[in-house]
Motif scaffolding. Structure first.
Motif, PDB file in Angstrom:
ATOM      1  N   CYS A  88       0.821  -1.220   0.000  1.00 18.74           N
ATOM      2  CA  CYS A  88       0.000   0.000   0.000  1.00 18.74           C
ATOM      3  C   CYS A  88       0.853   1.267   0.000  1.00 18.74           C
ATOM      4  O   CYS A  88       0.433   2.302  -0.501  1.00 18.74           O
ATOM      5  CB  CYS A  88      -0.963  -0.008   1.193  1.00 18.74           C
ATOM      6  N   GLY A  89       2.051   1.200   0.596  1.00 19.74           N
ATOM      7  CA  GLY A  89       2.915   2.379   0.648  1.00 19.74           C
ATOM      8  C   GLY A  89       2.539   3.364   1.742  1.00 19.74           C
ATOM      9  O   GLY A  89       3.227   4.367   1.932  1.00 19.74           O
ATOM     10  N   GLN A  90       1.448   3.098   2.463  1.00 17.30           N
ATOM     11  CA  GLN A  90       0.936   4.065   3.445  1.00 17.30           C
ATOM     12  C   GLN A  90       1.065   3.568   4.884  1.00 17.30           C
ATOM     13  O   GLN A  90       1.191   4.362   5.804  1.00 17.30           O
ATOM     14  CB  GLN A  90      -0.574   4.331   3.202  1.00 17.30           C
ATOM     15  N   CYS A  91       0.987   2.259   5.085  1.00 13.49           N
ATOM     16  CA  CYS A  91       0.906   1.743   6.459  1.00 13.49           C
ATOM     17  C   CYS A  91       2.259   1.918   7.167  1.00 13.49           C
ATOM     18  O   CYS A  91       3.260   2.275   6.554  1.00 13.49           O
ATOM     19  CB  CYS A  91       0.461   0.278   6.459  1.00 13.49           C
ATOM     20  N   CYS A  94       5.128  -0.166   5.693  1.00 12.77           N
ATOM     21  CA  CYS A  94       5.563   0.373   4.395  1.00 12.77           C
ATOM     22  C   CYS A  94       6.377   1.642   4.598  1.00 12.77           C
ATOM     23  O   CYS A  94       7.424   1.820   3.978  1.00 12.77           O
ATOM     24  CB  CYS A  94       4.353   0.691   3.511  1.00 12.77           C
ATOM     25  N   CYS A 102       3.774  -5.238   4.637  1.00  7.40           N
ATOM     26  CA  CYS A 102       2.605  -4.365   4.482  1.00  7.40           C
ATOM     27  C   CYS A 102       1.353  -5.059   5.012  1.00  7.40           C
ATOM     28  O   CYS A 102       1.131  -6.239   4.778  1.00  7.40           O
ATOM     29  CB  CYS A 102       2.422  -4.019   2.998  1.00  7.40           C
ATOM     30  N   GLN A 103       0.532  -4.287   5.720  1.00  3.77           N
ATOM     31  CA  GLN A 103      -0.691  -4.856   6.306  1.00  3.77           C
ATOM     32  C   GLN A 103      -1.656  -5.356   5.236  1.00  3.77           C
ATOM     33  O   GLN A 103      -2.493  -6.214   5.497  1.00  3.77           O
ATOM     34  CB  GLN A 103      -1.385  -3.810   7.180  1.00  3.77           C
TER      35      GLN A 103
HETATM   36 ZN   LIG Z   1       1.541  -1.066   3.528  1.00  2.00          ZN
END
Ligand SMILES: [Zn+2]
Ligand SMILES: [Zn+2]
Length: 344
Positions: A88-91, A94, A102-103
């Motif tokens: 996702c690049g956000q969690c 990440c 990543c979740q």
């Molecule tokens: Zn992630």
């Protein structure tokens, strides 16, 4: 397009599927090479925690970008290697660079269609961190080994393989061989690979600085290490075969400050091993695991192959076409050589 589709346990079919379209914000890759991993063989035989059917298998791949819809450091016509994680690049994981944790991770060849097909649709999340320009002149079949090498890099970072270490690798298949090359590069002083098969032992002797310990039913590993290699204990143990049994006797081989990395997923009968916590306390041992690799590990591994710092060409012992997919799986499953790669 032609694709190797796993439709259910034991049912791998060479199928004709509609050509995928370029996903919005993603890319379309014409696959040049996709290597077969022990995990692919495991999926065919017994399924996998992260697998959803039906599935185009393959997570070690390189190809030509035929269409790209978005910003990337690569462009149409480039040869690229693909990191199979879709993160996702956000969690939190990440953001701190552990994007393989990543979740919401998806994995090409596990939860999304992978590279054992003529074409691969790359989702938008993969554009930034999943597409890696091939170093000049690097053969795509060799570039396909970047992913398994990156997984080894993760395992050796987790177990802190470093200068002066003695390292015991359990299993001399393709992963054990990559671990041996990498440990050598990281400055390990002594590398020992425990392996059963003569053909693999010869290949390791010919191509690495590792000592090989031939595993025999009649001689426990601990005794063999002491009698044949004269190594009473080691700093690091890496499991590179699902057959490795993580026992108290194995833990006893670790020197003070030693690290044990559960790298290969153990067989179900080996899942529940009771730990003796006493040596972990008194001898300051570390027990760690590794599963997959981050996009950073992947980039580093690709550059190690591109620069020649890791020479892994000898590990590829079979190059086959997609129509020979069943033979290639049998070759890997029966441990006839080392690594098989499907080339297109
Ligand atoms: Zn992630
Ligand atoms: Zn793999």
């Amino acid at each position: 397009m032609r694709a190797a589709v796993l439709k259910g346990p034991g049912l791998l079919v060479l199928d004709d599927l509609p050509d995928p379209e370029c996903p919005k914000g993603g890319a379309l890759i014409r696959i040049k090479a996709c290597s077969i991993c022990g995990t692919d063989v495991k999926m065919l035989e017994a399924g996998h925690r992260d697998l959803a059917y039906p599935r185009v298998l393959g997570h070690e791949m390189a190809g030509i970008i035929v269409e790209i819809d978005g910003n990337s450091t690569t462009q149409e016509g480039d040869l690229a290697q693909v990191w199979p994680g879709i993160a996702c690049g956000q969690c939190r994981q990440c953001r701190r660079g552990d994007d393989h944790r990543c979740q919401e991770i998806g994995i090409l060849g596990f939860s999304r269609d992978g590279g054992l097909a003529q074409m691969l649709a790359l989702p938008p999340q993969s554009l930034e961190r999943g597409l890696n320009l091939l170093p000049r002149e690097l053969d795509p079949s060799l570039a396909a080994l970047a992913e398994p090498l990156a997984c080894c890099l993760n395992g050796q970072e987790r177990s802190q393989v470093s200068e002066g270490d003695s390292v015991l690798i359990l299993g001399g298949g393709p992963i054990g061989c990559l671990h041996a090359l990498l440990a050598e590069m990281r400055g390990a002083e002594r590398i020992i690979v425990a392996e059963r098969l003569d053909s693999r032992i010869q290949a390791i002797r010919d191509n690495t600085s590792a000592q090989v310990l031939q595993v025999k039913e009649s001689l426990p590993l601990q005794k063999a290490l002491a009698s044949e290699i004269d190594v009473p204990e080691v700093d690091v143990i890496l499991t590179a075969t699902p057959e490795a049994e993580i026992s108290r006797a194995l833990v006893r081989l670790l020197s003070p400050g030693g690290r044990l990395c559960v790298f290969s997923g153990p067989r179900p009968e080996n899942h529940m091993q009771l730990m003796d916590l006493k040596p972990i306390h008194y001898r300051e041992l570390t027990l760690t695991g590794a599963y997959g690799c981050s996009s950073r590990h992947n980039r580093e591994a690709l550059s190690l192959l591109g620069s020649g710092a890791i020479d892994a060409d000898w590990i590829i012992t079979l190059r086959a076409s997609l129509s020979e997919i069943h033979d290639a799986f049998a070759y890997s499953g029966q441990r006839r050589g080392l690594k098989s790669v499907i080339c297109m």
